[in-house]
Motif scaffolding. Structure first.
Motif, mmCIF file in Angstrom:
data_model
loop_
_atom_site.group_PDB
_atom_site.id
_atom_site.type_symbol
_atom_site.label_atom_id
_atom_site.label_comp_id
_atom_site.label_asym_id
_atom_site.label_seq_id
_atom_site.Cartn_x
_atom_site.Cartn_y
_atom_site.Cartn_z
ATOM 1 N N UNK A 89 0.702 17.385 -26.471
ATOM 2 C CA UNK A 89 -0.625 17.844 -26.107
ATOM 3 C C UNK A 89 -1.605 16.710 -25.865
ATOM 4 N N UNK A 90 -1.131 15.489 -25.826
ATOM 5 C CA UNK A 90 -1.994 14.344 -25.597
ATOM 6 C C UNK A 90 -2.331 14.226 -24.109
ATOM 7 N N UNK A 91 -3.488 13.718 -23.812
ATOM 8 C CA UNK A 91 -3.870 13.495 -22.422
ATOM 9 C C UNK A 91 -3.098 12.334 -21.813
ATOM 10 N N UNK A 92 -2.669 11.417 -22.649
ATOM 11 C CA UNK A 92 -1.936 10.249 -22.165
ATOM 12 C C UNK A 92 -0.451 10.546 -22.297
ATOM 13 N N UNK A 93 0.206 10.668 -21.159
ATOM 14 C CA UNK A 93 1.626 10.981 -21.145
ATOM 15 C C UNK A 93 2.425 9.864 -20.504
ATOM 16 N N UNK A 94 3.689 10.108 -20.251
ATOM 17 C CA UNK A 94 4.555 9.081 -19.671
ATOM 18 C C UNK A 94 4.178 8.702 -18.239
ATOM 19 N N UNK A 95 3.409 9.540 -17.564
ATOM 20 C CA UNK A 95 3.053 9.229 -16.179
ATOM 21 C C UNK A 95 1.814 8.345 -16.082
ATOM 22 N N UNK A 96 1.119 8.113 -17.167
ATOM 23 C CA UNK A 96 -0.130 7.354 -17.139
ATOM 24 C C UNK A 96 0.081 5.911 -16.695
ATOM 25 N N UNK A 97 1.071 5.249 -17.257
ATOM 26 C CA UNK A 97 1.314 3.843 -16.920
ATOM 27 C C UNK A 97 1.725 3.662 -15.451
ATOM 28 N N UNK A 98 2.706 4.424 -14.939
ATOM 29 C CA UNK A 98 3.041 4.281 -13.520
ATOM 30 C C UNK A 98 1.874 4.645 -12.600
ATOM 31 N N UNK A 99 1.082 5.646 -12.987
ATOM 32 C CA UNK A 99 -0.079 6.024 -12.191
ATOM 33 C C UNK A 99 -1.064 4.859 -12.105
ATOM 34 N N UNK A 100 -1.331 4.236 -13.247
ATOM 35 C CA UNK A 100 -2.233 3.079 -13.266
ATOM 36 C C UNK A 100 -1.708 1.927 -12.443
ATOM 37 N N UNK A 157 0.837 -1.191 0.000
ATOM 38 C CA UNK A 157 0.000 0.000 0.000
ATOM 39 C C UNK A 157 0.880 1.252 0.000
ATOM 40 N N UNK A 158 1.873 1.262 0.884
ATOM 41 C CA UNK A 158 2.801 2.403 0.932
ATOM 42 C C UNK A 158 3.568 2.537 -0.383
ATOM 43 N N UNK A 159 3.990 1.414 -0.956
ATOM 44 C CA UNK A 159 4.697 1.445 -2.228
ATOM 45 C C UNK A 159 3.806 1.983 -3.343
ATOM 46 N N UNK A 160 2.538 1.589 -3.355
ATOM 47 C CA UNK A 160 1.598 2.095 -4.348
ATOM 48 C C UNK A 160 1.404 3.595 -4.242
ATOM 49 N N UNK A 161 1.309 4.085 -3.010
ATOM 50 C CA UNK A 161 1.185 5.532 -2.796
ATOM 51 C C UNK A 161 2.442 6.236 -3.283
ATOM 52 N N UNK A 162 3.599 5.674 -2.978
ATOM 53 C CA UNK A 162 4.863 6.256 -3.423
ATOM 54 C C UNK A 162 4.952 6.292 -4.951
ATOM 55 N N UNK A 163 4.512 5.226 -5.602
ATOM 56 C CA UNK A 163 4.528 5.184 -7.074
ATOM 57 C C UNK A 163 3.629 6.273 -7.645
ATOM 58 N N UNK A 164 2.454 6.471 -7.063
ATOM 59 C CA UNK A 164 1.542 7.510 -7.552
ATOM 60 C C UNK A 164 2.144 8.894 -7.356
ATOM 61 N N UNK A 165 2.705 9.134 -6.178
ATOM 62 C CA UNK A 165 3.309 10.445 -5.908
ATOM 63 C C UNK A 165 4.468 10.709 -6.860
ATOM 64 N N UNK A 166 5.330 9.711 -7.042
ATOM 65 C CA UNK A 166 6.483 9.897 -7.921
ATOM 66 C C UNK A 166 6.074 9.985 -9.394
ATOM 67 N N UNK A 167 4.995 9.330 -9.770
ATOM 68 C CA UNK A 167 4.564 9.394 -11.171
ATOM 69 C C UNK A 167 4.072 10.794 -11.530
ATOM 70 N N UNK A 168 3.629 11.543 -10.540
ATOM 71 C CA UNK A 168 3.178 12.908 -10.800
ATOM 72 C C UNK A 168 4.344 13.843 -11.096
ATOM 73 N N UNK A 169 5.562 13.411 -10.774
ATOM 74 C CA UNK A 169 6.750 14.226 -11.035
ATOM 75 C C UNK A 169 7.286 14.037 -12.447
ATOM 76 N N UNK A 200 -3.471 0.211 -9.157
ATOM 77 C CA UNK A 200 -3.701 -1.238 -9.087
ATOM 78 C C UNK A 200 -3.020 -1.835 -7.856
ATOM 79 N N UNK A 201 -1.792 -1.402 -7.574
ATOM 80 C CA UNK A 201 -1.066 -1.903 -6.402
ATOM 81 C C UNK A 201 -1.790 -1.546 -5.115
#
Length: 154
Positions: A33-44, A14-26, A48-49
């Motif tokens: 100009x696409x809505x789908x960027x490089x952070x989409x996959x790590x965020x997903x 759970x903590x790792x999943x939160x860390x992945x989401x926080x870091x993916x925002x960086x 899931x985690x």
């Protein structure tokens, strides 16, 4: 299964999943100009985690009677802990060596270590599956999707 280990693992993941989401925002956004960027996959993956760790925690609470509760005397010597730490160290090594050794070598080594940790023996199928998977994902991602992964070090 070990109830105590599963609860601890669910909290860690759970903590790792939160860390992945926080870091993916960086990660920088897409330049096109696409809505789908490089952070989409790590965020997903982070989402899931988190969901899977919550489900695991709920399972350990709901089914106490079905799990084998391991006593305090088996703390670190439990095979679950040994396997967990081997896979954890292999994952850390994977992250640290990915840029230096390239995707193919590090993924192949990680998969071999992971497969052998989970089920010892059967070296030929392990090597074949790890090699085919690593090559298939690398060439598919690079050639079909046009992405980039760290290549071979030479």
């Amino acid at each position: 299964m070990n109830l105590k280990f599963d609860r601890m693992a669910s909290v860690v993941f759970l903590a790792l999943g939160i860390l992945v989401i926080v870091e993916s925002q960086k990660i920088s956004t897409s330049a096109y100009g696409s809505q789908i960027g490089p952070s989409t996959f790590p965020l997903g993956l982070g989402i899931i985690l988190i969901l899977l760790s919550i489900f695991l925690f709920i399972e350990t609470i709901k089914h106490k009677a079905t799990y084998k509760i391991v006593g305090e005397e088996e703390d670190i010597k439990s095979p679950n802990y040994k396997r967990f730490f081997i896979i954890f160290i292999a994952a850390l090594s994977y992250v640290l060596l990915l840029e230096k050794l390239g995707y193919l070598i590090t993924t192949f080594a990680f998969l071999v270590i992971g497969f052998q940790t989970l089920e010892r023996g059967k070296w030929v199928p392990t090597i074949i599956i790890a090699a085919v998977f690593s090559a298939f994902i690398y060439f598919g991602f690079v050639n079909v999707l046009g992405g980039s992964l760290p290549g071979l070090p030479f």
